[in-house]
Design a protein around this motif. Structure first.
Motif, PDB file in Angstrom:
ATOM      1  N   ASP A  57      64.665  -3.808  56.018  1.00  0.00           N
ATOM      2  CA  ASP A  57      65.700  -2.897  56.423  1.00  0.00           C
ATOM      3  C   ASP A  57      65.486  -1.456  55.951  1.00  0.00           C
ATOM      4  O   ASP A  57      64.942  -1.219  54.829  1.00  0.00           O
ATOM      5  CB  ASP A  57      67.211  -3.244  55.681  1.00  0.00           C
ATOM      6  CG  ASP A  57      67.776  -4.832  56.285  1.00  0.00           C
ATOM      7  OD1 ASP A  57      67.716  -4.604  57.603  1.00  0.00           O
ATOM      8  OD2 ASP A  57      67.790  -5.513  55.576  1.00  0.00           O
ATOM      9  N   ILE A  58      65.658  -0.585  56.639  1.00  0.00           N
ATOM     10  CA  ILE A  58      65.294   0.801  56.570  1.00  0.00           C
ATOM     11  C   ILE A  58      66.590   1.543  56.205  1.00  0.00           C
ATOM     12  O   ILE A  58      67.427   1.563  57.390  1.00  0.00           O
ATOM     13  CB  ILE A  58      64.296   1.363  57.640  1.00  0.00           C
ATOM     14  CG1 ILE A  58      63.177   0.359  57.601  1.00  0.00           C
ATOM     15  CG2 ILE A  58      63.843   2.897  57.324  1.00  0.00           C
ATOM     16  CD1 ILE A  58      62.356   0.540  58.949  1.00  0.00           C
ATOM     17  N   THR A  59      66.703   2.336  55.439  1.00  0.00           N
ATOM     18  CA  THR A  59      67.788   3.379  54.922  1.00  0.00           C
ATOM     19  C   THR A  59      67.256   4.833  55.147  1.00  0.00           C
ATOM     20  O   THR A  59      66.441   4.921  54.168  1.00  0.00           O
ATOM     21  CB  THR A  59      68.454   3.192  53.732  1.00  0.00           C
ATOM     22  OG1 THR A  59      68.790   1.730  53.676  1.00  0.00           O
ATOM     23  CG2 THR A  59      69.868   4.029  53.662  1.00  0.00           C
ATOM     24  N   ASN A  89      64.009  -2.096  52.235  1.00  0.00           N
ATOM     25  CA  ASN A  89      64.316  -3.349  51.401  1.00  0.00           C
ATOM     26  C   ASN A  89      63.794  -4.433  52.208  1.00  0.00           C
ATOM     27  O   ASN A  89      63.870  -4.886  53.382  1.00  0.00           O
ATOM     28  CB  ASN A  89      65.826  -3.390  51.479  1.00  0.00           C
ATOM     29  CG  ASN A  89      66.564  -2.608  50.594  1.00  0.00           C
ATOM     30  OD1 ASN A  89      65.906  -2.261  49.552  1.00  0.00           O
ATOM     31  ND2 ASN A  89      67.433  -2.022  51.007  1.00  0.00           N
ATOM     32  N   PHE A  90      62.952  -5.342  51.572  1.00  0.00           N
ATOM     33  CA  PHE A  90      62.229  -6.390  52.216  1.00  0.00           C
ATOM     34  C   PHE A  90      62.944  -7.727  51.853  1.00  0.00           C
ATOM     35  O   PHE A  90      63.525  -7.891  50.571  1.00  0.00           O
ATOM     36  CB  PHE A  90      60.648  -6.433  51.574  1.00  0.00           C
ATOM     37  CG  PHE A  90      59.899  -5.216  51.806  1.00  0.00           C
ATOM     38  CD1 PHE A  90      59.378  -5.232  53.221  1.00  0.00           C
ATOM     39  CD2 PHE A  90      59.824  -4.226  51.115  1.00  0.00           C
ATOM     40  CE1 PHE A  90      58.359  -4.270  53.612  1.00  0.00           C
ATOM     41  CE2 PHE A  90      59.072  -3.215  51.602  1.00  0.00           C
ATOM     42  CZ  PHE A  90      58.342  -2.983  52.879  1.00  0.00           C
ATOM     43  N   SER A  91      63.146  -8.623  52.441  1.00  0.00           N
ATOM     44  CA  SER A  91      63.607  -9.742  52.441  1.00  0.00           C
ATOM     45  C   SER A  91      62.952 -11.161  53.180  1.00  0.00           C
ATOM     46  O   SER A  91      62.096 -10.776  54.024  1.00  0.00           O
ATOM     47  CB  SER A  91      65.048  -9.902  52.826  1.00  0.00           C
ATOM     48  OG  SER A  91      65.284  -9.506  54.152  1.00  0.00           O
ATOM     49  N   GLY A 134      69.467  -2.377  62.194  1.00  0.00           N
ATOM     50  CA  GLY A 134      69.192  -3.913  61.982  1.00  0.00           C
ATOM     51  C   GLY A 134      67.638  -3.985  61.449  1.00  0.00           C
ATOM     52  O   GLY A 134      67.271  -5.214  61.217  1.00  0.00           O
ATOM     53  N   GLY A 135      67.033  -3.022  61.145  1.00  0.00           N
ATOM     54  CA  GLY A 135      65.729  -3.025  60.480  1.00  0.00           C
ATOM     55  C   GLY A 135      64.897  -3.623  61.629  1.00  0.00           C
ATOM     56  O   GLY A 135      64.896  -3.805  62.912  1.00  0.00           O
ATOM     57  N   ASN A 190      68.385   9.211  60.746  1.00  0.00           N
ATOM     58  CA  ASN A 190      68.422   7.811  61.256  1.00  0.00           C
ATOM     59  C   ASN A 190      68.517   7.714  62.747  1.00  0.00           C
ATOM     60  O   ASN A 190      67.911   7.000  63.123  1.00  0.00           O
ATOM     61  CB  ASN A 190      69.683   7.268  60.598  1.00  0.00           C
ATOM     62  CG  ASN A 190      70.976   7.907  61.164  1.00  0.00           C
ATOM     63  OD1 ASN A 190      71.255   9.068  61.463  1.00  0.00           O
ATOM     64  ND2 ASN A 190      71.901   7.049  60.902  1.00  0.00           N
ATOM     65  N   THR A 191      69.150   8.740  63.426  1.00  0.00           N
ATOM     66  CA  THR A 191      69.113   8.772  64.958  1.00  0.00           C
ATOM     67  C   THR A 191      67.975   9.068  65.435  1.00  0.00           C
ATOM     68  O   THR A 191      67.725   8.450  66.470  1.00  0.00           O
ATOM     69  CB  THR A 191      70.036   9.860  65.377  1.00  0.00           C
ATOM     70  OG1 THR A 191      71.457   9.711  64.724  1.00  0.00           O
ATOM     71  CG2 THR A 191      70.389   9.870  66.695  1.00  0.00           C
ATOM     72  N   HIS A 192      67.112   9.561  65.103  1.00  0.00           N
ATOM     73  CA  HIS A 192      65.963   9.998  65.639  1.00  0.00           C
ATOM     74  C   HIS A 192      64.572   9.288  65.008  1.00  0.00           C
ATOM     75  O   HIS A 192      63.440   9.669  65.201  1.00  0.00           O
ATOM     76  CB  HIS A 192      65.528  11.375  65.443  1.00  0.00           C
ATOM     77  CG  HIS A 192      66.766  12.257  66.360  1.00  0.00           C
ATOM     78  ND1 HIS A 192      66.620  12.073  67.544  1.00  0.00           N
ATOM     79  CD2 HIS A 192      67.436  13.106  65.995  1.00  0.00           C
ATOM     80  CE1 HIS A 192      67.872  12.809  68.067  1.00  0.00           C
ATOM     81  NE2 HIS A 192      68.153  13.419  67.139  1.00  0.00           N
ATOM     82  N   SER A 193      64.720   8.308  64.313  1.00  0.00           N
ATOM     83  CA  SER A 193      63.838   7.481  63.678  1.00  0.00           C
ATOM     84  C   SER A 193      63.807   6.042  64.074  1.00  0.00           C
ATOM     85  O   SER A 193      64.868   5.622  64.748  1.00  0.00           O
ATOM     86  CB  SER A 193      63.795   7.401  62.049  1.00  0.00           C
ATOM     87  OG  SER A 193      63.704   8.933  61.456  1.00  0.00           O
ATOM     88  N   GLN A 194      62.678   5.480  63.894  1.00  0.00           N
ATOM     89  CA  GLN A 194      62.561   4.003  64.303  1.00  0.00           C
ATOM     90  C   GLN A 194      63.439   3.080  63.316  1.00  0.00           C
ATOM     91  O   GLN A 194      63.340   3.085  62.293  1.00  0.00           O
ATOM     92  CB  GLN A 194      61.012   3.405  64.286  1.00  0.00           C
ATOM     93  CG  GLN A 194      60.425   4.075  65.705  1.00  0.00           C
ATOM     94  CD  GLN A 194      58.945   3.589  65.801  1.00  0.00           C
ATOM     95  OE1 GLN A 194      58.347   3.652  65.054  1.00  0.00           O
ATOM     96  NE2 GLN A 194      58.848   2.958  67.085  1.00  0.00           N
ATOM     97  N   TYR A 195      64.074   1.631  63.886  1.00  0.00           N
ATOM     98  CA  TYR A 195      64.572   0.837  63.198  1.00  0.00           C
ATOM     99  C   TYR A 195      65.522   0.961  62.386  1.00  0.00           C
ATOM    100  O   TYR A 195      65.732   0.637  61.439  1.00  0.00           O
ATOM    101  CB  TYR A 195      63.389   0.069  62.445  1.00  0.00           C
ATOM    102  CG  TYR A 195      62.247  -0.044  63.256  1.00  0.00           C
ATOM    103  CD1 TYR A 195      62.419  -1.094  64.403  1.00  0.00           C
ATOM    104  CD2 TYR A 195      60.802   0.368  62.732  1.00  0.00           C
ATOM    105  CE1 TYR A 195      60.876  -1.352  65.229  1.00  0.00           C
ATOM    106  CE2 TYR A 195      59.625   0.118  63.617  1.00  0.00           C
ATOM    107  CZ  TYR A 195      59.574  -0.807  64.604  1.00  0.00           C
ATOM    108  OH  TYR A 195      58.615  -0.925  65.473  1.00  0.00           O
TER     109      TYR A 195
END
Length: 134
Positions: free
Chosen positions: A63-65, A132-134, A93-94, A85-90
């Motif tokens: 997940d990317i913040t 955040n990795f899960s 929902g990550g 966030n609007t202009h970046s990938q993922y």
């Protein structure tokens, strides 16, 4: 988690010859690598989206913040970069890493509004992105 994330290229809006009335610049990287585009009559030379490379041996969800905005500084002057966030990938929902040490590329973009009369200079900032990795 056995994943590694590395910033491989910083975001760059390039050299901007600002139209006298100001302008809005966007790096629309939500679909991949992108270059800055001016909304009006300014001229942009160079510039590119940022790039984060993520690798892991196992497939992991990430997940990317992205920050809502950051302040770019050319002391003592500042401008804001937003819509990261609007202009970046993922950003929603990550995504999953590819596993097997195969690199996952995450392109980072944003938008800046440079008003008329903004002071000349090289504006920079550190953009804190949380993975955040899960």
């Amino acid at each position: 988690s056995g994943a590694d994330a590395v910033v491989t290229r910083a975001i760059s809006f390039g050299s901007i010859d600002l139209h006298p009335g100001g302008d809005i610049f966007t790096i629309a990287a939500s679909g991949g690598s992108a270059v800055p585009v001016a909304s009006f009559n300014s001229v942009v030379t160079g510039g590119h989206s940022g790039l984060i490379t993520v690798t892991s041996q196992a497939v992991e969800h990430v997940d990317i913040t992205y920050p809502a905005s950051v302040t770019l500084t050319s002391s003592p002057y500042t401008i804001q970069m937003g819509s990261i966030n609007t202009h970046s990938q993922y950003s929603v929902g990550g995504t999953d890493t590819l596993g097997g040490g195969i690199p996952l590329l995450i392109n980072v973009g944003g938008r800046i509004n440079i008003p008329s009369g903004q002071a000349h200079g090289s504006y920079t900032a550190i953009v804190a992105i949380v993975l955040n990795f899960s």
